[in-house]
Design a protein around this motif. Structure first.
Motif, PDB file in Angstrom:
ATOM      1  N   LYS A 197       0.835  -1.201   0.000  1.00  0.00           N
ATOM      2  CA  LYS A 197       0.000   0.000   0.000  1.00  0.00           C
ATOM      3  C   LYS A 197       0.871   1.254   0.000  1.00  0.00           C
ATOM      4  CE  LYS A 197      -4.233  -1.676   0.192  1.00  0.00           C
ATOM      5  NZ  LYS A 197      -5.261  -1.404  -0.867  1.00  0.00           N
ATOM      6  N   ALA A 198       1.987   1.197   0.707  1.00  0.00           N
ATOM      7  CA  ALA A 198       2.903   2.336   0.735  1.00  0.00           C
ATOM      8  C   ALA A 198       3.530   2.563  -0.638  1.00  0.00           C
ATOM      9  CB  ALA A 198       3.987   2.109   1.789  1.00  0.00           C
ATOM     10  N   GLN A 206       2.147  13.061  -6.287  1.00  0.00           N
ATOM     11  CA  GLN A 206       2.736  14.000  -7.236  1.00  0.00           C
ATOM     12  C   GLN A 206       3.704  14.975  -6.568  1.00  0.00           C
ATOM     13  OE1 GLN A 206       2.279  13.783 -10.681  1.00  0.00           O
ATOM     14  NE2 GLN A 206       1.426  11.852  -9.893  1.00  0.00           N
ATOM     15  N   GLU A 207       3.848  14.876  -5.257  1.00  0.00           N
ATOM     16  CA  GLU A 207       4.820  15.713  -4.552  1.00  0.00           C
ATOM     17  C   GLU A 207       6.230  15.209  -4.843  1.00  0.00           C
ATOM     18  OE1 GLU A 207       3.927  18.361  -3.049  1.00  0.00           O
ATOM     19  OE2 GLU A 207       1.776  18.040  -2.839  1.00  0.00           O
ATOM     20  N   THR A 208       7.210  16.082  -4.644  1.00  0.00           N
ATOM     21  CA  THR A 208       8.594  15.684  -4.906  1.00  0.00           C
ATOM     22  C   THR A 208       9.473  15.706  -3.668  1.00  0.00           C
ATOM     23  OG1 THR A 208       9.159  17.956  -5.538  1.00  0.00           O
ATOM     24  CG2 THR A 208       8.523  16.452  -7.312  1.00  0.00           C
ATOM     25  N   ASP A 209       9.099  16.488  -2.648  1.00  0.00           N
ATOM     26  CA  ASP A 209       9.907  16.509  -1.431  1.00  0.00           C
ATOM     27  C   ASP A 209       9.613  15.257  -0.606  1.00  0.00           C
ATOM     28  OD1 ASP A 209      10.487  17.255   1.567  1.00  0.00           O
ATOM     29  OD2 ASP A 209      11.561  18.743   0.351  1.00  0.00           O
ATOM     30  N   PRO A 210      10.644  14.555  -0.117  1.00  0.00           N
ATOM     31  CA  PRO A 210      10.405  13.327   0.651  1.00  0.00           C
ATOM     32  C   PRO A 210       9.464  13.516   1.839  1.00  0.00           C
ATOM     33  CG  PRO A 210      12.709  13.465   0.047  1.00  0.00           C
ATOM     34  CD  PRO A 210      12.085  14.761  -0.376  1.00  0.00           C
ATOM     35  N   THR A 211       9.519  14.673   2.495  1.00  0.00           N
ATOM     36  CA  THR A 211       8.636  14.892   3.649  1.00  0.00           C
ATOM     37  C   THR A 211       7.172  14.900   3.223  1.00  0.00           C
ATOM     38  OG1 THR A 211       8.835  17.298   3.419  1.00  0.00           O
ATOM     39  CG2 THR A 211      10.415  16.199   4.861  1.00  0.00           C
ATOM     40  N   ASP A 212       6.877  15.548   2.096  1.00  0.00           N
ATOM     41  CA  ASP A 212       5.496  15.605   1.608  1.00  0.00           C
ATOM     42  C   ASP A 212       5.007  14.231   1.151  1.00  0.00           C
ATOM     43  OD1 ASP A 212       5.363  18.363   2.058  1.00  0.00           O
ATOM     44  OD2 ASP A 212       6.200  18.814   0.077  1.00  0.00           O
ATOM     45  N   ILE A 213       5.912  13.461   0.540  1.00  0.00           N
ATOM     46  CA  ILE A 213       5.531  12.113   0.103  1.00  0.00           C
ATOM     47  C   ILE A 213       5.214  11.233   1.308  1.00  0.00           C
ATOM     48  CG2 ILE A 213       6.264  10.066  -1.173  1.00  0.00           C
ATOM     49  CD1 ILE A 213       8.174  11.903  -2.750  1.00  0.00           C
ATOM     50  N   LEU A 214       6.009  11.337   2.361  1.00  0.00           N
ATOM     51  CA  LEU A 214       5.771  10.527   3.563  1.00  0.00           C
ATOM     52  C   LEU A 214       4.447  10.900   4.227  1.00  0.00           C
ATOM     53  CD1 LEU A 214       9.361  10.377   5.098  1.00  0.00           C
ATOM     54  CD2 LEU A 214       8.062   8.462   4.142  1.00  0.00           C
ATOM     55  N   ARG A 215       4.115  12.185   4.245  1.00  0.00           N
ATOM     56  CA  ARG A 215       2.817  12.596   4.811  1.00  0.00           C
ATOM     57  C   ARG A 215       1.665  12.030   3.973  1.00  0.00           C
ATOM     58  NH1 ARG A 215       5.627  17.663   5.321  1.00  0.00           N
ATOM     59  NH2 ARG A 215       6.199  18.059   7.504  1.00  0.00           N
ATOM     60  N   PHE A 216       1.800  12.077   2.651  1.00  0.00           N
ATOM     61  CA  PHE A 216       0.787  11.515   1.759  1.00  0.00           C
ATOM     62  C   PHE A 216       0.658  10.011   1.996  1.00  0.00           C
ATOM     63  CE2 PHE A 216      -0.465   9.568  -2.270  1.00  0.00           C
ATOM     64  CZ  PHE A 216      -1.572  10.332  -2.635  1.00  0.00           C
ATOM     65  N   MET A 217       1.773   9.335   2.101  1.00  0.00           N
ATOM     66  CA  MET A 217       1.800   7.892   2.331  1.00  0.00           C
ATOM     67  C   MET A 217       1.153   7.552   3.664  1.00  0.00           C
ATOM     68  SD  MET A 217       5.241   5.548   2.340  1.00  0.00           S
ATOM     69  CE  MET A 217       5.706   6.038   0.674  1.00  0.00           C
ATOM     70  N   HIS A 218       1.424   8.344   4.676  1.00  0.00           N
ATOM     71  CA  HIS A 218       0.876   8.130   6.020  1.00  0.00           C
ATOM     72  C   HIS A 218      -0.646   8.065   5.985  1.00  0.00           C
ATOM     73  CE1 HIS A 218       0.363   8.503  10.344  1.00  0.00           C
ATOM     74  NE2 HIS A 218      -0.308   9.645  10.188  1.00  0.00           N
ATOM     75  N   GLN A 219      -1.269   8.953   5.220  1.00  0.00           N
ATOM     76  CA  GLN A 219      -2.725   8.971   5.124  1.00  0.00           C
ATOM     77  C   GLN A 219      -3.258   7.755   4.377  1.00  0.00           C
ATOM     78  OE1 GLN A 219      -4.663  11.182   6.694  1.00  0.00           O
ATOM     79  NE2 GLN A 219      -2.793  12.115   7.526  1.00  0.00           N
ATOM     80  N   LYS A 220      -2.513   7.292   3.376  1.00  0.00           N
ATOM     81  CA  LYS A 220      -2.984   6.212   2.511  1.00  0.00           C
ATOM     82  C   LYS A 220      -2.875   4.820   3.147  1.00  0.00           C
ATOM     83  CE  LYS A 220      -4.137   8.464  -1.274  1.00  0.00           C
ATOM     84  NZ  LYS A 220      -5.490   8.360  -1.886  1.00  0.00           N
ATOM     85  N   VAL A 221      -2.031   4.670   4.156  1.00  0.00           N
ATOM     86  CA  VAL A 221      -1.805   3.325   4.712  1.00  0.00           C
ATOM     87  C   VAL A 221      -2.400   3.166   6.110  1.00  0.00           C
ATOM     88  CG1 VAL A 221       0.294   3.053   3.350  1.00  0.00           C
ATOM     89  CG2 VAL A 221       0.467   3.864   5.707  1.00  0.00           C
ATOM     90  N   LYS A 222      -3.288   4.068   6.518  1.00  0.00           N
ATOM     91  CA  LYS A 222      -3.806   4.042   7.884  1.00  0.00           C
ATOM     92  C   LYS A 222      -4.632   2.795   8.194  1.00  0.00           C
ATOM     93  CE  LYS A 222      -3.642   8.807   9.455  1.00  0.00           C
ATOM     94  NZ  LYS A 222      -4.390   9.934  10.043  1.00  0.00           N
ATOM     95  N   LYS A 223      -5.171   2.141   7.171  1.00  0.00           N
ATOM     96  CA  LYS A 223      -5.962   0.941   7.417  1.00  0.00           C
ATOM     97  C   LYS A 223      -5.111  -0.323   7.483  1.00  0.00           C
ATOM     98  CE  LYS A 223     -10.256   2.745   5.434  1.00  0.00           C
ATOM     99  NZ  LYS A 223     -11.332   2.537   4.427  1.00  0.00           N
ATOM    100  N   THR A 224      -3.803  -0.174   7.356  1.00  0.00           N
ATOM    101  CA  THR A 224      -2.886  -1.317   7.465  1.00  0.00           C
ATOM    102  C   THR A 224      -2.251  -1.315   8.853  1.00  0.00           C
ATOM    103  OG1 THR A 224      -0.855  -0.185   6.739  1.00  0.00           O
ATOM    104  CG2 THR A 224      -2.367  -0.960   5.021  1.00  0.00           C
ATOM    105  N   ARG A 225      -1.402  -2.298   9.113  1.00  0.00           N
ATOM    106  CA  ARG A 225      -0.717  -2.351  10.405  1.00  0.00           C
ATOM    107  C   ARG A 225       0.404  -1.321  10.514  1.00  0.00           C
ATOM    108  NH1 ARG A 225       2.604  -7.842  11.220  1.00  0.00           N
ATOM    109  NH2 ARG A 225       0.461  -8.574  11.496  1.00  0.00           N
ATOM    110  N   GLY A 226       0.749  -0.645   9.383  1.00  0.00           N
ATOM    111  CA  GLY A 226       1.776   0.386   9.420  1.00  0.00           C
ATOM    112  C   GLY A 226       3.151  -0.134   9.033  1.00  0.00           C
ATOM    113  N   LEU A 227       4.070   0.794   8.862  1.00  0.00           N
ATOM    114  CA  LEU A 227       5.414   0.443   8.410  1.00  0.00           C
ATOM    115  C   LEU A 227       6.399   1.537   8.796  1.00  0.00           C
ATOM    116  CD1 LEU A 227       6.013   1.434   4.739  1.00  0.00           C
ATOM    117  CD2 LEU A 227       3.746   1.737   5.720  1.00  0.00           C
TER     118      LEU A 227
END
Length: 340
Positions: A197-198, A206-227
């Motif tokens: 999922k990550a 579509q973001e390019t800064d790693p911090t923004d990508i991680l925040r986007f990823m954080h929202q998308k994987v909330k229904k999983t056990r996490g990583l």
């Protein structure tokens, strides 16, 4: 970029060889390898396994089919042992040279039939070898593209699992090449789901800064056990890296034998990440390697312990580190990249 892991087998005596060769043959039979190329691949595998038993007595092999840039296939294989080793492997590569009263053609045959082959050995330490055989263009050796990032990854499941809880992905967006390495909590199917999922979120963002990508990823994987995960982004115009991570993915940059470790933020992607994330910025330098690895690889190692290792390609460096530091009780991923 393909994300399939290496199948691993321990080899403890010669009785294992026929089973492993049959397993590899069945894997290749599902592809469009020609009968001639499949036969050459079989010779490479046979010689590697024979040398492992003959000189070390036992060891490990890891192999997989991978995708190439022209939508073809390649077969990759590692051989790793803790045998007596050899400080003059260059001499052993010559036809007719043998330390075991054989014809001495084995290593030379492997090199001729592979698109890429290297072997590294130290007396009283052991030996690691890596070969890559392309399905197409059998007579051409692999040449790395210039002004690009070349990445090699050694990824192995926790023993007993048939899916990997680690995952990686590489993408190009605008003038940047971005590398993601993640490790789902625990192992097995649930960890695999989290990291996949990550990867989907990483590709979608579509973001390019790693911090923004991680925040986007954080929202998308909330229904999983996490990583836990780290993103390293290389800007080809500025010739610099930006790196940001959450959790215990380790990232090091090597400039020769000098290394710099990048610290990650505490947290779990999908469960809790800091409200403030910042990227580390590093300039690109000549002969620089980026090394990223999950906690299935122990952290206490240094390239100083491997004489002359920087003369070798990334798969050999990865194999040497893996040999001494793989925990073998978790999923294990070691990723090495460099700017050509």
């Amino acid at each position: 970029m393909d994300n399939n892991f290496f199948f691993g087998h321990k080899i403890e005596d010669r009785s294992y060889l026929s089973f492993i060769k049959r397993e590899i043959h069945n894997l290749i039979a599902k592809t469009a390898f020609s009968s001639m190329r499949a036969g050459e691949l079989d010779i490479v595998v046979s010689e590697l396994l024979s040398n492992l038993i003959k000189h070390a007595g036992s060891g490990e092999i890891f192999f997989k089919l991978s995708d190439t840039e022209n939508n073809s296939k390649a077969f990759e294989i590692y051989c790793i042992d803790n045998g007596p080793g050899n400080n003059n492997i260059g001499k052993m590569m010559k036809d007719g040279v043998s330390s075991s009263n054989t014809l001495g053609h084995g290593l030379g045959a492997i090199e001729r039939l592979s698109n890429f082959f290297q072997i590294y050995s130290i007396a009283k330490w052991g030996t690691v070898a890596y070969a890559k055989i392309l399905m197409d263009e059998a007579q051409k050796k692999i040449v790395l593209p210039r002004k690009d990032i070349h990445v090699d990854t050694l990824q192995v499941c926790m023993p007993g699992e048939n899916v990997c809880g680690d995952g990686y992905q590489i993408r190009k967006i605008n003038n940047e090449t971005q590398i993601f390495l993640g490790d789902g909590l625990g192992h097995g199917p649930n960890a695999h789901e989290a990291v996949q999922k990550a990867i989907e979120a990483f590709n979608e963002c579509q973001e390019t800064d790693p911090t923004d990508i991680l925040r986007f990823m954080h929202q998308k994987v909330k229904k999983t056990r996490g990583l836990v995960g780290t993103i390293a982004s290389y800007n080809h115009t500025k010739k610099e890296w930006k790196v940001c991570g959450v959790g215990n993915i380790t990232t090091r940059f090597y400039e020769g034998l000098t290394s710099k470790k990048i610290m990650s933020h505490n947290g779990i992607i999908g469960l809790n990440i800091p409200s403030f994330l910042n990227s580390h910025v590093l300039s690109d330098t000549d002969y620089q390697h980026i090394v990223m690895f999950s906690d299935g690889i122990r952290n206490h190692w240094d390239l100083h312990q491997y004489p002359g290792i920087l003369k070798y390609a990334s798969p050999i460096i990865a194999a040497a580190i893996f040999k001494d530091n793989a925990r073998r009780n978790d999923d294990m991923t070691l990723l090495m990249g460099r700017v050509n």
